[in-house]
Write an enzyme that holds these catalytic residues in place. Sequence first.
Site, PDB file in Angstrom:
ATOM      1  CB  THR A   1      28.517  52.615  60.627  1.00 37.80           C
ATOM      2  OG1 THR A   1      28.183  53.868  60.027  1.00 37.80           O
ATOM      3  CG2 THR A   1      30.030  52.528  60.812  1.00 37.80           C
ATOM      4  N   GLY A   2      25.775  51.009  60.567  1.00 37.45           N
ATOM      5  CA  GLY A   2      24.317  51.065  60.513  1.00 37.45           C
ATOM      6  C   GLY A   2      23.764  50.423  59.256  1.00 37.45           C
ATOM      7  CB  SER A   3      25.222  48.283  56.880  1.00 35.80           C
ATOM      8  OG  SER A   3      26.152  47.602  57.698  1.00 35.80           O
ATOM      9  CB  THR A   4      21.030  45.791  60.327  1.00 36.97           C
ATOM     10  OG1 THR A   4      20.432  46.919  60.985  1.00 36.97           O
ATOM     11  CG2 THR A   4      22.310  45.390  61.053  1.00 36.97           C
TER      12      THR A   4
ATOM     13  N   GLY B   1      17.718  49.660  55.481  1.00 35.12           N
ATOM     14  CA  GLY B   1      17.667  50.959  54.828  1.00 35.12           C
ATOM     15  C   GLY B   1      18.804  51.239  53.873  1.00 35.12           C
ATOM     16  CB  ILE B   2      20.533  54.449  53.069  1.00 32.72           C
ATOM     17  CG1 ILE B   2      19.315  55.220  52.536  1.00 32.72           C
ATOM     18  CG2 ILE B   2      21.791  54.877  52.329  1.00 32.72           C
ATOM     19  CD1 ILE B   2      19.340  56.710  52.822  1.00 32.72           C
ATOM     20  N   GLY B   3      21.889  51.924  54.480  1.00 35.94           N
ATOM     21  CA  GLY B   3      23.108  51.198  54.823  1.00 35.94           C
ATOM     22  C   GLY B   3      23.123  49.794  54.258  1.00 35.94           C
TER      23      GLY B   3
ATOM     24  CB  SER C   1      20.150  64.497  55.438  1.00 36.06           C
ATOM     25  OG  SER C   1      18.807  64.873  55.200  1.00 36.06           O
TER      26      SER C   1
ATOM     27  CE1 TYR D   1      18.966  62.798  60.344  1.00 41.14           C
ATOM     28  CE2 TYR D   1      17.904  64.449  58.960  1.00 41.14           C
ATOM     29  CZ  TYR D   1      18.569  63.245  59.096  1.00 41.14           C
ATOM     30  OH  TYR D   1      18.842  62.483  57.970  1.00 41.14           O
TER      31      TYR D   1
END
Length: 263
Positions: A13-16, A18-20, A141, A154
Amino acid sequence: MQIDLNGKTALITGSTAGIGYATALGLANAGAEVIVNGREQTRVDDAASRIRAQSLSGQIRGIAADVSTDDGCRELYEQVPHADILVNNAGVFELTDFYDIPDDDWQRFFEVNVMSGVRLARAYTPGMEQAGWGRVIFISSESAQNIPTEMIHYGMTKTAQLSISRGLAKRLAGTGVTVNAVLPGPTLSEGVGTMIADQRGSDQSLADAGADFVQSARPSSIIQRAATVDEVANMVVYTASPQASATSGAALRVDGGVVDSLM
């Protein structure tokens, strides 16, 4: 070590970006069929195309769905009814003083950072258990253990991820499904780059600006710099591999030594 994920399907998820994105590319290069996810179809299609061009695997799919909502998670599951590897990477952060965080932001952070992983793990782990093999990885994190005063909301969500990953690992004991959390420290992702942009000199590289940020905001760092997204992704890919079969219920730190702890 040769990591072979041929025949495995990985949803990140959220892989467009950065880390993803780095994780999706790493899993694709290990042979997995990769599902790229984000909220906007154009960004998803672009990321999937770039991974397809850079990786050894041609099995790359892109699915736009907002995993911060129950409907979005259901939509994603309907389109991908089975995954062998689930990387719960989608998340948000921002620098805000505690007294300036409204209730809506506390709820938004919880929905994106925590409930997205809860809903997807609940959907996918029964299939993993039935198959006798699976990997669930929460991208937490160092802020889970080292709560930052400038983004307490966060930190709260990242600590919650540790509780969920540990508890779910115990719930799935003996099934062949492992559940772990990976804890990056300051990392040169797209989001961090935006965050430190105001502090960056006109002739300063992103890496140097990241090092300055780490030394001022996270002085306990042992490597004294920000990690790259690839360095974090390497840990995630290993954790998703057959070689990591004896690792479950763990909080795996890739924080450069920011958290001053022996354990």
